[in-house]
Design a protein around this motif. Sequence first.
Motif, PDB file in Angstrom:
ATOM      1  N   PRO A 169       0.844  -1.205   0.000  1.00 38.60           N
ATOM      2  CA  PRO A 169       0.000   0.000   0.000  1.00 38.60           C
ATOM      3  C   PRO A 169       0.873   1.247   0.000  1.00 38.60           C
ATOM      4  O   PRO A 169       1.974   1.255   0.542  1.00 38.60           O
ATOM      5  CB  PRO A 169      -0.796  -0.119   1.304  1.00 38.60           C
ATOM      6  N   GLU A 170       0.403   2.314  -0.630  1.00 38.91           N
ATOM      7  CA  GLU A 170       1.171   3.556  -0.679  1.00 38.91           C
ATOM      8  C   GLU A 170       1.206   4.199   0.701  1.00 38.91           C
ATOM      9  O   GLU A 170       0.199   4.291   1.393  1.00 38.91           O
ATOM     10  CB  GLU A 170       0.568   4.530  -1.690  1.00 38.91           C
ATOM     11  N   THR A 171       2.372   4.631   1.106  1.00 39.22           N
ATOM     12  CA  THR A 171       2.569   5.286   2.397  1.00 39.22           C
ATOM     13  C   THR A 171       3.262   6.621   2.181  1.00 39.22           C
ATOM     14  O   THR A 171       3.691   6.959   1.065  1.00 39.22           O
ATOM     15  CB  THR A 171       3.435   4.421   3.316  1.00 39.22           C
ATOM     16  N   LEU A 177      10.005   8.586  -1.340  1.00 40.19           N
ATOM     17  CA  LEU A 177      10.951   7.949  -2.248  1.00 40.19           C
ATOM     18  C   LEU A 177      10.664   8.309  -3.702  1.00 40.19           C
ATOM     19  O   LEU A 177      11.587   8.404  -4.520  1.00 40.19           O
ATOM     20  CB  LEU A 177      10.915   6.430  -2.063  1.00 40.19           C
ATOM     21  N   SER A 178       9.405   8.506  -4.045  1.00 37.20           N
ATOM     22  CA  SER A 178       9.063   8.883  -5.414  1.00 37.20           C
ATOM     23  C   SER A 178       9.632  10.248  -5.770  1.00 37.20           C
ATOM     24  O   SER A 178       9.936  10.517  -6.933  1.00 37.20           O
ATOM     25  CB  SER A 178       7.540   8.895  -5.590  1.00 37.20           C
ATOM     26  N   ARG A 179       9.783  11.119  -4.757  1.00 39.21           N
ATOM     27  CA  ARG A 179      10.321  12.462  -5.008  1.00 39.21           C
ATOM     28  C   ARG A 179      11.842  12.512  -4.878  1.00 39.21           C
ATOM     29  O   ARG A 179      12.438  13.566  -5.078  1.00 39.21           O
ATOM     30  CB  ARG A 179       9.709  13.477  -4.021  1.00 39.21           C
ATOM     31  N   ARG A 180      12.446  11.391  -4.537  1.00 40.03           N
ATOM     32  CA  ARG A 180      13.902  11.364  -4.381  1.00 40.03           C
ATOM     33  C   ARG A 180      14.553  11.272  -5.771  1.00 40.03           C
ATOM     34  O   ARG A 180      14.666  10.217  -6.356  1.00 40.03           O
ATOM     35  CB  ARG A 180      14.326  10.169  -3.514  1.00 40.03           C
ATOM     36  N   VAL A 181      14.941  12.414  -6.279  1.00 35.52           N
ATOM     37  CA  VAL A 181      15.504  12.541  -7.630  1.00 35.52           C
ATOM     38  C   VAL A 181      16.821  13.302  -7.524  1.00 35.52           C
ATOM     39  O   VAL A 181      16.889  14.345  -6.861  1.00 35.52           O
ATOM     40  CB  VAL A 181      14.532  13.295  -8.563  1.00 35.52           C
TER      41      VAL A 181
END
Length: 388
Positions: A169-171, A177-181
């Motif tokens: 499930p999305e937390t 982590l999705s924004r870790r660029v």
Amino acid sequence: MRLRRCHALLIEPRETRELDIAAVFAGEARMRSRIEWRGLAAHRDDCVTLSDAEVLALGEVSSTDWTEGEDFVRKHGEAVVRRLLDNGLLETEDAPDAGDAIVREGHWHRIAAVAHRHLRWQDTDTQKTTEALAGDSSLPPMLERLGPPPPPVAPRVDAARRQPLPASPETGFDRLLSRRVTCRNFDPARPLPLAMLATILQQVHGARATAEVTGVPLLKKAVPSAGGLHPVEAWLLVRRVDGLAPGLYHYHSTDHALEPMRALDAEEADGLALRFVAGQTWFAQAPVYVMLVARFQRNFWKYRGHAKAYRAVILDAGHLSQAQYQLATELGLGAFITAAANEGEIERALGLEPMRDGVLAVTGFGYRAGEMVDLEFDPLKAVWPAPA
């Protein structure tokens, strides 16, 4: 006179390709291989070209026990022994080599010591190096020149045998982590608040607790480290931080304090920033660099000459980098890490001896620019939304 071989030495048969002049005169253009013996010692930055006689001599002298010099010279010749002494591959008992002593007393594994010394960069410009070695580094020319890359995942069984797993499930952590660029576009006009710098240093590099275990002082940090020793420390190049003068600093992890090492004016700081990251202009606007520097003896004191000790130190740098990425992302900052660094330049600026305090990587963080000028890899469009 008694002598011995230096502590950590790799002898490599190095092959180079060159134009065969004899073939050219015969009307045929072709290349030929030329092989030379090269000696790479852990206490020297340069390699030494060796003759067959010098290689043989080095193979017949101990790096631990002292050998009677007169007998050795009689067997191998004065010219051979003199050249090996002049190049630091042999040392005499009455004039030991100071650089070799640092390696010897540092409890290095020999192969790791040579690798660390000779894989460092000095005065390298990645832009010029890439162009000279591979030409255009954009993807279509690379694919044409190099062929297709290996697949992202190498399957080990047939697809039918794979065991599907339930999706998580999305937390909030998942969204983080999705924004870790990796950031390649920093805002040169927006300084970093001192409080934000302090937060990152404390949470990532600071000691959360200290403890003595059977007489050994250990640290508790936010990341793991072999034996609880935490040999990797943070050294800073500060350029644009509110309330902090530009300069070079060392972070004291148990006192949570910066130790000023050298003041810099803006021009000096900008010049060092570009040289530290080997000409990578897309990182050069970051307001703060954090150099990950290993105090090798902190680890090697326990893991003496251990084949895994150096690898454990490298792992520490990776743990610290990821923790720094995550915290910077949570704070709304961009971050980066690069191994393409001029370690030699950093060592000179910080006054470090590379076999005692070795630069492993350069990291940095700061506010992102409002526009993506240099391409960033953001396939989820979490940082740079697709244009409308």
